[in-house]
Motif scaffolding. Structure first.
Motif, mmCIF file in Angstrom:
data_model
loop_
_atom_site.group_PDB
_atom_site.id
_atom_site.type_symbol
_atom_site.label_atom_id
_atom_site.label_comp_id
_atom_site.label_asym_id
_atom_site.label_seq_id
_atom_site.Cartn_x
_atom_site.Cartn_y
_atom_site.Cartn_z
ATOM 1 N N THR A 146 45.911 52.126 48.968
ATOM 2 C CA THR A 146 46.047 51.087 47.946
ATOM 3 C C THR A 146 47.186 50.137 48.286
ATOM 4 O O THR A 146 47.066 48.912 48.156
ATOM 5 N N PRO A 156 29.895 38.138 41.497
ATOM 6 C CA PRO A 156 29.804 38.837 42.779
ATOM 7 C C PRO A 156 28.424 38.758 43.427
ATOM 8 O O PRO A 156 28.221 39.306 44.514
ATOM 9 N N GLY A 182 46.069 41.995 50.918
ATOM 10 C CA GLY A 182 45.635 41.006 49.933
ATOM 11 C C GLY A 182 46.670 39.915 49.741
ATOM 12 O O GLY A 182 46.329 38.731 49.635
ATOM 13 N N ASP A 202 28.311 35.809 47.921
ATOM 14 C CA ASP A 202 29.500 35.942 48.758
ATOM 15 C C ASP A 202 30.028 34.556 49.131
ATOM 16 O O ASP A 202 29.338 33.539 48.965
ATOM 17 N N SER A 204 46.149 47.944 51.199
ATOM 18 C CA SER A 204 45.204 46.936 50.721
ATOM 19 C C SER A 204 45.932 45.831 49.953
ATOM 20 O O SER A 204 45.604 44.654 50.091
ATOM 21 N N ALA A 209 41.058 38.062 46.814
ATOM 22 C CA ALA A 209 40.550 38.359 45.468
ATOM 23 C C ALA A 209 39.954 39.758 45.386
ATOM 24 O O ALA A 209 39.995 40.394 44.324
ATOM 25 N N ARG A 210 39.402 40.247 46.512
ATOM 26 C CA ARG A 210 38.828 41.601 46.513
ATOM 27 C C ARG A 210 39.911 42.675 46.514
ATOM 28 O O ARG A 210 39.656 43.824 46.165
ATOM 29 N N ARG A 211 41.131 42.323 46.917
ATOM 30 C CA ARG A 211 42.183 43.323 47.096
ATOM 31 C C ARG A 211 43.305 43.254 46.063
ATOM 32 O O ARG A 211 44.059 44.219 45.923
ATOM 33 N N ALA A 254 38.708 34.710 49.260
ATOM 34 C CA ALA A 254 37.750 35.751 48.862
ATOM 35 C C ALA A 254 38.259 37.135 49.252
ATOM 36 O O ALA A 254 38.135 38.098 48.487
ATOM 37 N N ALA A 255 38.852 37.239 50.447
ATOM 38 C CA ALA A 255 39.401 38.522 50.894
ATOM 39 C C ALA A 255 40.564 38.960 50.011
ATOM 40 O O ALA A 255 40.703 40.148 49.674
ATOM 41 N N TYR A 303 46.545 37.593 52.735
ATOM 42 C CA TYR A 303 45.373 36.719 52.639
ATOM 43 C C TYR A 303 45.601 35.613 51.614
ATOM 44 O O TYR A 303 45.237 34.452 51.834
ATOM 45 N N LYS A 346 32.268 31.521 38.431
ATOM 46 C CA LYS A 346 32.354 32.793 37.715
ATOM 47 C C LYS A 346 31.005 33.191 37.143
ATOM 48 O O LYS A 346 30.713 34.372 36.965
#
Length: 305
Positions: A4, A175, A11, A178, A7, A238-240, A235-236, A14, A171
């Motif tokens: 975690t 998801p 994040g 992509d 990551s 936001a995922r983390r 995007a990378a 990124y 929004k």
């Protein structure tokens, strides 16, 4: 726990990469001179689509894009997103090439506040007291700049509302789309716009592309990469990262734009502009403090049932 933390660090890197690139983007567009804003956006659309097509081919992700095309509602929603983002691009490039970088930074400073306001107007959300205070202070800031500086900050408001509405539309697809497929379809919808803009420039002042040296050609060709890379980094991130941290990182871009405009490009910053920006920064402090407090309250609240 270690995974975690790793990551989270990734994040953060990124996010800094994405917002950092967006922050110095004015320098890139200034380097494109003497290419005008209409031509720049036309080539940006075309070369973004080309770069996305290459990415889809390399990553073998065409199947995901075709699946989106087969969903009409999703496909047409991305068309609306494309319309909003091309408005944003056109205003941004026009302002940058006309010595209004500081106004673009103001637009992205007030974007979080506009997003809150759009929640009220479009989703019938109820604002907390601190959010209303932030909206009110921002409105006063716009009036101060408009009256004191003598020019209504239409560039700032156009950027804030177009990007806020773009975020709202994105929004809605969530998801299911992509980053690469989304940008590919948005720019595909805009190809007629790009062709029309380039035809107009060709028929009037004449295209600069190919007539202003090799460096200009290379920079215009790179506009697709410059457009797509920050989006992929975003995007990378936001995922983390939790949404709260993404909300804090977003201020990096307008801060860098402000520095570029005021201290590198030496745009005017009279007293009324400083006052207006100071009011906006106070509003953002209020909004951010409320956001952090609300996030802590949600985490501390007991689970229902």
């Amino acid at each position: 726990m270690q995974q975690t933390a790793t990551s989270g660090r990734a994040g953060a890197l990124y996010a800094v990469g994405a917002y950092g690139l967006w922050g110095v983007l004015p320098i890139y567009f200034v380097l494109l001179l003497p290419t005008g804003p209409i031509e720049v956006v036309g080539w940006r659309i075309i070369f973004s689509l080309v770069f996305c097509a290459v990415l889809l081919t390399v990553t073998r992700a065409w199947r995901a894009l075709i699946a989106i095309v087969r969903q009409p509602r999703l496909f047409f929603t991305l068309g609306l997103a494309g319309l909003l983002i091309v408005i944003n691009w056109q205003v941004y490039v026009y302002a940058t090439l006309n010595g209004q970088v500081i106004e673009t930074s103001l637009g992205y400073f007030i974007n979080p506040i506009v997003t809150v306001l759009l929640g009220v107007l479009l989703l019938r959300e109820r604002l907390r007291a601190a959010q209303w205070v932030a909206v009110g202070i921002s409105a006063i800031a716009v009036l101060v700049i408009a009256i004191g500086y003598g020019v209504f900050p239409w560039v700032s408001l156009a950027l804030a509302f177009s990007f806020g509405l773009y975020g709202f539309v994105k929004k809605r697809v969530g998801p299911r789309v992509d980053a690469v497929s989304g940008l590919t379809l948005e720019t595909a919808w805009l190809i007629p716009v790009a062709i029309g803009q380039l035809w107009f420039v060709s028929a009037t002042s004449g295209l600069v592309f190919g007539n202003a040296g090799a460096a200009n050609v290379v920079l215009l060709l790179a506009s697709g990469v410059i457009t797509a890379v920050p989006l992929l980094l975003f995007a990378a991130a936001a995922r983390r990262l939790p949404l709260v941290y993404m909300g804090l990182f977003q201020y990096l871009a307008p801060v860098l734009q402000f520095i570029v405009g005021a201290f590198i490009l030496h745009e005017a910053m009279p007293l009324e502009r400083w006052i207006g920006f100071a009011l906006v920064w106070v509003a953002l402090i209020v909004l951010t403090t409320d956001m952090l407090a609300s996030g802590r309250a949600r985490r501390a609240s007991p689970l229902p049932g």
